[in-house]
Each structure stands twice: as C-alpha cells, then as structure tokens.
Design a protein around this motif. Structure first.
Motif, PDB file in Angstrom:
ATOM      1  N   GLN A  85       0.733  -1.255  -0.101  1.00  0.00           N
ATOM      2  CA  GLN A  85      -0.035   0.218   0.039  1.00  0.00           C
ATOM      3  C   GLN A  85       0.954   1.204  -0.022  1.00  0.00           C
ATOM      4  OE1 GLN A  85      -2.814  -0.647   3.021  1.00  0.00           O
ATOM      5  NE2 GLN A  85      -4.391  -0.862   1.429  1.00  0.00           N
ATOM      6  N   ILE A  88       2.491   1.654  -3.616  1.00  0.00           N
ATOM      7  CA  ILE A  88       1.403   1.996  -4.573  1.00  0.00           C
ATOM      8  C   ILE A  88       0.882   3.479  -4.442  1.00  0.00           C
ATOM      9  CG2 ILE A  88      -1.141   1.827  -5.330  1.00  0.00           C
ATOM     10  CD1 ILE A  88      -0.617  -1.517  -4.913  1.00  0.00           C
ATOM     11  N   HIS A 180      -5.131   5.077  -5.897  1.00  0.00           N
ATOM     12  CA  HIS A 180      -5.669   5.115  -4.399  1.00  0.00           C
ATOM     13  C   HIS A 180      -6.926   3.989  -4.324  1.00  0.00           C
ATOM     14  CE1 HIS A 180      -3.089   8.038  -2.932  1.00  0.00           C
ATOM     15  NE2 HIS A 180      -3.459   8.875  -3.620  1.00  0.00           N
ATOM     16  N   ASN A 183      -5.725   0.710  -4.456  1.00  0.00           N
ATOM     17  CA  ASN A 183      -5.048   0.440  -3.155  1.00  0.00           C
ATOM     18  C   ASN A 183      -5.817  -0.169  -2.072  1.00  0.00           C
ATOM     19  OD1 ASN A 183      -2.369   0.196  -2.179  1.00  0.00           O
ATOM     20  ND2 ASN A 183      -1.957   2.493  -1.974  1.00  0.00           N
TER      21      ASN A 183
END
Lengths: 192, 192
Positions: A85, A88, A180, A183
């Motif tokens: 996370q 990314i 996002h 993610n």
C-alpha cells in the motif's frame, strides 16, 4: 561529473520527457537534441545507433531507478499489506500535480511497450524484461513474508497488472484516484 | 450498404489498425488513406476535421462495440464470478495469435490515452469517457448480483485497472497468459 556524462544524462532526460508527451515513434532525434540543450555532436557520440539505442538505455535507466524505489518502498514496512500500500501510494502521489510534466522522470513503459510490440522487437523485449524484473521484486517480498510460491506468483502478477492499469487510468483521468482506489483492494488480495 | 458507408468504415478500420501498429501521433492521414484503399476525396468528405475527428470516431465506435461485448459476456452467466472470468477470458483469447494483427479491430485505448494526455484534451476526454462507460457496466453487473454500492464501486474500479494492465502486459509479452493469470484472482476479488 564530467560534461560528457552531463550531456548523456541530459539527452536521456529529454528523451524520457518527449516519450511521455508524444510517444516513441513521433519523437524525433532533432527534438530530443533541442530539448536537451546538449551540443549537436553529443547525440551520435553517446548513442551511435540512434533513437532505438537511446530508448533502450532510457528504459534500462528507468528500470534501475524504479527497481531501487520498489525495493526501498517494500522494505519500509515488514507487513506486506502495509508495504504494497505504501509503494502504490507513492506512485499515486506522482499524479497529484500531473501538469508539472517534469516530475515524470521515468519512461512511460506501458506506452513504449504498446507502441513497439509489432514494429520493434528490441524495444518490446526491453519493456518485457523490465516488467519481469519489477514483478520479481513483488514476488520476493511476498516470499519473505511467508507466502507460498504459487500464492506469491499469483499475487505478484496481479499487482503488476493492477499497477500498470492503474497508472494508465491515472494518466487518462489526470488524477491519482484510480491508484488510491485499487490500493484499497490490497488487504483482500494479500489475504492468506 | 452504400459505397459512402463502406469508405467511411474502411477508413476507420485502417486508422484503428495503424494506431495499433504505430500509435496516434506517428500515423499520418496519407497512410490511413493508403491502407484503407478508399478514394482520395473520401477522407476529408467523411472526416472534415482531420485526424483528431477520425480518432475520436474510431474511439467511439470501439467504445460501442466493446460495451456490447461486455454486456453480452457478463449476461452469459448469472453468477458474477463466472461472468467476469468469461469476459476476461474472451479478451485473453485475442492474444493467442497476436501476430494476426487484423484481429485487433478496436482501438488500443490505453495507448491512445497515454499518447494524448498532455497534448490533446479532446482525445484524452474521449478515452476517459470510454473507460467510465465500461467500468459502469462492471458496476451494474455487480449491483444486480447483490453487491453493495461501495463494494461494487471498489470491485469495478479494480477490475477496470486489472483488465487495462493485463492487456498492456499481454501486448508486451505477446501472450494471453497475463490476463489468464489475473483471471484466477477474480473469485477472491468478488468474495463478499
């Protein structure tokens, strides 16, 4: 740093920017030279085989830079969910102010790959090898986090596609939102 | 079908093929005309605003064709996991014999989007709208299968990125394997 090294780097930087703006085929050597501000003779001195050599060296340089970033990002957290996370998230951040084009310091690999797949086997191979290197780094992180070979293979290939597709959607939407968004799926993808 | 319609379609088909081979910027109007075999005057007759108009119409035509395919594929199975796996499987099949370039009858949307994001706002918008339409079809299938709004939104955005990235990797590797690979992740992604 010698002036020769500086010219070489300036040319690679200019090519990378122009590949972002116009792609490989439509970018001319004279434009690269003009954008770089390097002396006229330096282009053929550093890249005697022309645009293909220049593009492959730009790809290899980006492959190295991004590999280092992947390793650093994934090493920031022991927990693989947090690590992916975080990684990314750092890519998504680059799209926050997409109009500042100079922030795109690495070649658009997906674009170069799609442009050259049918017409330039050397460039296609350079792109393929780069994707394989990055995916292997995802795989390694998963293996050291205790995932089985099969599971690590499945997840790393999926994350590779997710990031590549997410980047294309971020460019298209001029927004960091698509990355996002994906993610949020990482905890489920990495569930054992 | 009138000969006018035939010329128009031939030009759009030729443009779509050339966009696959060389991208938008490097494809010239004269090449499109030559590849299409259409009469010389027909290009400006059908596309008076030139290459941009032609590309936008090619994108809109592909958007429609692929939307129909998505709807049909997702309607083939009631079960959403089977439906999405069937849909992704049909995309993967196109890469089985990638050298038969004529099979690529739809524009390479990711490529056109990446090429034009900084330099042609009309084309970028056409690409963005197309991605939104396709994602909405994924969302609708999930909603009719009982997924909550939030969950359907998260999954459809993720599948959109997965397919787009998977397609880029399939082109790069000249293989259907990357899409078959991500397809194995669909049951987990859709778990409630």
């Amino acid at each position: 740093m010698s002036s020769k090294e500086t010219s070489r780097e300036k040319i690679l930087e200019a090519a990378t920017l122009l590949f972002h703006l116009k792609g490989y085929h439509a970018t001319g050597l004279s434009e690269i030279l003009k954008e770089s501000g390097a002396p006229k003779g330096s282009l053929y001195y550093h890249f005697p085989n022309g645009k293909e050599q220049l593009a492959i060296e730009a790809i290899n340089l980006s492959a190295k830079t991004i590999s280092t970033a992947i390793k650093e990002n994934l090493a920031t957290y022991d927990d693989p969910v947090e690590a992916f996370q975080y990684h990314i998230g750092t890519i998504a951040e680059r799209f926050k102010d997409i109009e500042r084009k100079t922030q795109f310091k690495n070649v658009p690999l997906g674009l170069l790959a799609m442009e050259t797949v049918f017409v330039n086997e050397n460039l296609r191979q350079a792109c393929e090898e780069t994707f394989i290197i990055w995916e292997k780094l995802f795989y390694d992180k998963l293996r050291t986090s205790g995932y089985s070979e099969d599971r690590a293979c499945l997840i790393s290939g999926t994350i590779s596609a997710l990031i590549e597709g997410g980047v294309t959607l971020c460019f298209t939407k001029k927004s960091s939102e698509p990355l996002h968004h994906v993610n949020k799926m990482i905890p489920l993808l990495l569930s054992q």
